[in-house]
Design a protein around this motif. Structure first.
Motif, PDB file in Angstrom:
ATOM      1  N   GLU A   1      36.020 -24.128  28.108  1.00 41.99           N
ATOM      2  CA  GLU A   1      37.389 -24.602  27.961  1.00 41.99           C
ATOM      3  C   GLU A   1      37.734 -25.580  29.082  1.00 41.99           C
TER       4      GLU A   1
ATOM      5  N   ARG B   1      25.500 -21.059  19.751  1.00 44.32           N
ATOM      6  CA  ARG B   1      26.813 -21.356  20.315  1.00 44.32           C
ATOM      7  C   ARG B   1      26.953 -20.537  21.608  1.00 44.32           C
TER       8      ARG B   1
ATOM      9  N   ALA C   1      29.779 -18.232  23.709  1.00 45.63           N
ATOM     10  CA  ALA C   1      31.071 -17.545  23.610  1.00 45.63           C
ATOM     11  C   ALA C   1      31.400 -16.895  24.949  1.00 45.63           C
ATOM     12  N   ARG C   2      32.682 -16.870  25.280  1.00 45.48           N
ATOM     13  CA  ARG C   2      33.111 -16.236  26.525  1.00 45.48           C
ATOM     14  C   ARG C   2      32.938 -14.716  26.431  1.00 45.48           C
TER      15      ARG C   2
ATOM     16  N   ARG D   1      29.561 -16.353  30.068  1.00 48.16           N
ATOM     17  CA  ARG D   1      29.367 -16.611  28.636  1.00 48.16           C
ATOM     18  C   ARG D   1      28.059 -15.978  28.156  1.00 48.16           C
TER      19      ARG D   1
ATOM     20  N   LEU E   1      38.671 -12.763  18.623  1.00 51.67           N
ATOM     21  CA  LEU E   1      39.274 -14.087  18.826  1.00 51.67           C
ATOM     22  C   LEU E   1      38.211 -15.096  19.234  1.00 51.67           C
ATOM     23  N   GLU E   2      37.329 -14.711  20.126  1.00 50.73           N
ATOM     24  CA  GLU E   2      36.270 -15.610  20.591  1.00 50.73           C
ATOM     25  C   GLU E   2      35.234 -15.843  19.507  1.00 50.73           C
TER      26      GLU E   2
ATOM     27  N   ASN F   1      35.811 -15.915  16.345  1.00 50.43           N
ATOM     28  CA  ASN F   1      36.414 -16.875  15.414  1.00 50.43           C
ATOM     29  C   ASN F   1      36.432 -18.280  16.002  1.00 50.43           C
ATOM     30  N   ARG F   2      36.625 -18.384  17.296  1.00 49.86           N
ATOM     31  CA  ARG F   2      36.681 -19.709  17.928  1.00 49.86           C
ATOM     32  C   ARG F   2      35.358 -20.458  17.806  1.00 49.86           C
ATOM     33  N   VAL F   3      34.241 -19.739  17.929  1.00 46.50           N
ATOM     34  CA  VAL F   3      32.955 -20.437  17.959  1.00 46.50           C
ATOM     35  C   VAL F   3      32.208 -20.415  16.634  1.00 46.50           C
TER      36      VAL F   3
END
Length: 575
Positions: A227, A459, A461-462, A512, A566-567, A569-571
């Protein structure tokens, strides 16, 4: 006979918790749960109760004010004195969950949502040297104010000080950048400032630094855990000098501001620790935007276990690396960790009995024992030209930074067909689409069928902070709609977690982890592409062979508690 549980009394409820239970705003069991969580995590009892929506923040503030004799203030109506917080750290405000508002004589009035938290007030007293008096505010407003103030503190810590600005000659543009760079006395504040920006970026584990000029402002941002966040806004008049300093450090042409340039900086932190920066400049409407990619050689030494592969995915990668020939492709968007995955594989292969050559644009991490070449299209040293040279250098393993065109793809495939192990990257969304992309470039299907060994799509992800993450509940139908199976949702061990935030992490996240689709190329997949099959046909075959796609891999990380939904879905939404 009394049991052990009856011999040990439950902890007594604290002041505000006891009052909320007495006023029947909280059940005793619920209040005790929040109090225990607060003691374990170091968070505020009120913050936990309000976040869980167990009590209304205004009602809690009214009770706290009336019962403990502290003034009740609407935080939105107060202008916070910036002089009171300039010497306080962001960490202290978050830890104490307080905010100094104003001072009268030697008394500092401090906003709190729980006036019984005397330890927090003592810490502020020690840090400021003033006597402290609690002022009660609503919890939700306090949290927002602390967050906003913390960001200002973080930004201010990186701003040019007044003394430094006095020493900078703000020109109107008539002075050239070359003249600016030659003046040692004039450069001193800028040198210190840029060094601080870079050191802070390293300290915060950022991956990129963005220097961005605009008409009426200048912005510096870090990319951290994927981010971008603004960390400083120096005066716009310093834009030329900041760009000049970075270009001097990376040995770029100071006078050339019309075309993009690429360079490199090596920052020696100690005798044994050095960090490289890959620098890219790009002319924009209001000046040169500069992006510095931070390259930490230690990231290649992490080992495959630290990257987040599932056991079967890790074994598939190791099996492919163990083969004497074939092609391994790593795909994903920019910043998805492809380079680290490739370097990790090269590090595993890096032995005295193996000759490894790489062609990169540019070489991001220095690996002793690996022959690394920076491609330079301006002089004719393209990926294809480097590959042709490698084939005359008796190689065992070849790594191509990226397959961008048909010529590079054909030479790489020919190398893989003639006894060499070839590793490379492509920019595609998932593993099946990689094959279609190569075919669209013009690579014949029969060459792919006989060459491909493994494709990894990934990908980043955090990762949830292990200290403060907490269980959360989501309706069953919603989970099924997100992609979980009914069996997974109904399993007794199924627990969802969400980010909270503490002094050990960044807003609930710390580091991550990789999300992977690791697809060994099977004979059945070879037949599909020989018959003109599509990416969807290949994806269906991968599912039949038990290979998780990116979405399934992300949901497994959610089930394991490594990331939140949430993470995921973000990636991976749409994958």
């Amino acid at each position: 006979m009394a049991t052990a549980s009856t011999l040990i009394p439950a902890p007594a409820l604290g002041g505000l918790a006891r009052k909320l239970v007495a006023d029947k705003l909280l059940a005793e069991e619920q209040a005790r749960e929040f109090q225990q969580k607060a003691q374990r995590s170091g968070q505020s009892f009120v913050a936990l109760a309000v976040e869980a929506k167990a009590v209304a923040p205004l009602r809690v503030a009214e009770i706290a004010s009336g019962d403990f004799g502290a003034a009740l203030v609407d935080l939105n109506a107060v202008d916070i004195d910036p002089n009171l917080i300039k010497d306080l750290s962001e960490k202290l405000l978050r830890k104490t969950h307080t905010l100094p508002l104003y001072r009268r004589g030697k008394t500092l009035f401090v906003a709190v949502s729980d006036p019984t938290n005397l330890a927090a007030l003592d810490e502020i007293k020690f840090a400021t040297g003033f006597n402290t008096e609690a002022v009660v505010v609503e919890e939700d407003k306090l949290t927002k104010a602390i967050e906003a103030t913390s960001q200002r503190i973080s930004s201010a810590s990186m701003e040019l000080g007044d003394a430094d600005l006095d020493n900078i000659d703000i020109s109107d543009g008539s002075v050239s950048e070359a003249d600016i760079a030659k003046s040692d006395a004039d450069e001193a504040p800028i040198v210190r400032y840029v060094n601080k920006i870079m050191l802070d970026a390293i300290g915060q584990n950022a991956s990129d630094i963005h220097f961005e000029p605009y008409e009426k402002q200048y912005r510096i941002r870090y990319r951290k855990d994927g981010e971008l966040r603004t960390v400083a806004t120096p005066p716009v008049a310093t834009a030329l000098r900041l760009a000049a300093r970075v270009k001097v450090m990376s040995r770029l042409d100071l006078a050339e501001r019309r075309i993009p340039q690429d360079g490199r900086i090596k920052l020696n932190l100690s005798r044994t620790k050095a960090i490289d920066f890959r620098v890219s400049t790009c002319p924009t409407l209001w000046g040169e935007k500069i992006v510095c990619r931070i390259l930490d050689p230690s990231s290649a030494q992490l080992g495959i276990d630290a990257l987040g592969y599932q056991p079967e995915q890790k074994q598939a990668y190791l099996n492919a690396l163990d083969k004497p020939q074939g092609m391994i492709l790593v795909t994903g968007p920019t910043g998805s960790g492809k380079t680290v995955s490739l370097y990790t594989g090269l590090n595993i292969l890096n032995r005295d009995d193996i000759n490894i050559s790489t062609a990169e644009d540019p070489a991001e991490i220095n690996l002793p024992g690996v022959n690394q070449v920076n491609v330079n299209p301006k002089v004719g040293l393209t990926f294809a030209a480097a590959l042709k040279a490698f084939l005359r250098q008796d190689p065992d393993v070849i790594m191509v930074g990226e397959i961008r065109d048909l010529e590079t793809a054909e030479i790489a495939i020919k190398a893989a067909q003639t006894g060499h192990l070839v590793l490379s990257t492509l920019h595609t969304n998932d593993a099946p689409q990689t094959i279609v992309r190569l075919m669209n470039m013009g690579v014949p299907a029969y060459n792919l069928a006989s060459t491909l060994t493994l494709i990894i799509a990934q990908r980043l992800a955090r990762r949830l902070c292990g200290v403060c993450k907490r269980p959360t509940s989501i309706p069953r139908q919603e989970l099924i709609r997100e992609g979980f199976t009914e069996a997974e949702v109904d399993a007794p061990e199924f627990t969802m977690y969400e980010a909270v935030g503490c002094d050990q992490c960044d807003r609930g996240y710390k580091g991550r982890t990789g999300i992977y689709q690791v697809m060994p190329f099977s004979e059945a997949m070879g037949r599909i592409i020989m018959e003109g099959g599509s990416a969807m046909d290949l994806a269906d075959q991968a599912q039949r062979e038990g290979i998780e796609n990116l979405r399934q891999s992300a949901l497994r990380k959610v089930r394991e508690g490594a990331i939140d939904l949430l993470e995921a879905n973000r990636v991976t939404v749409g994958d």
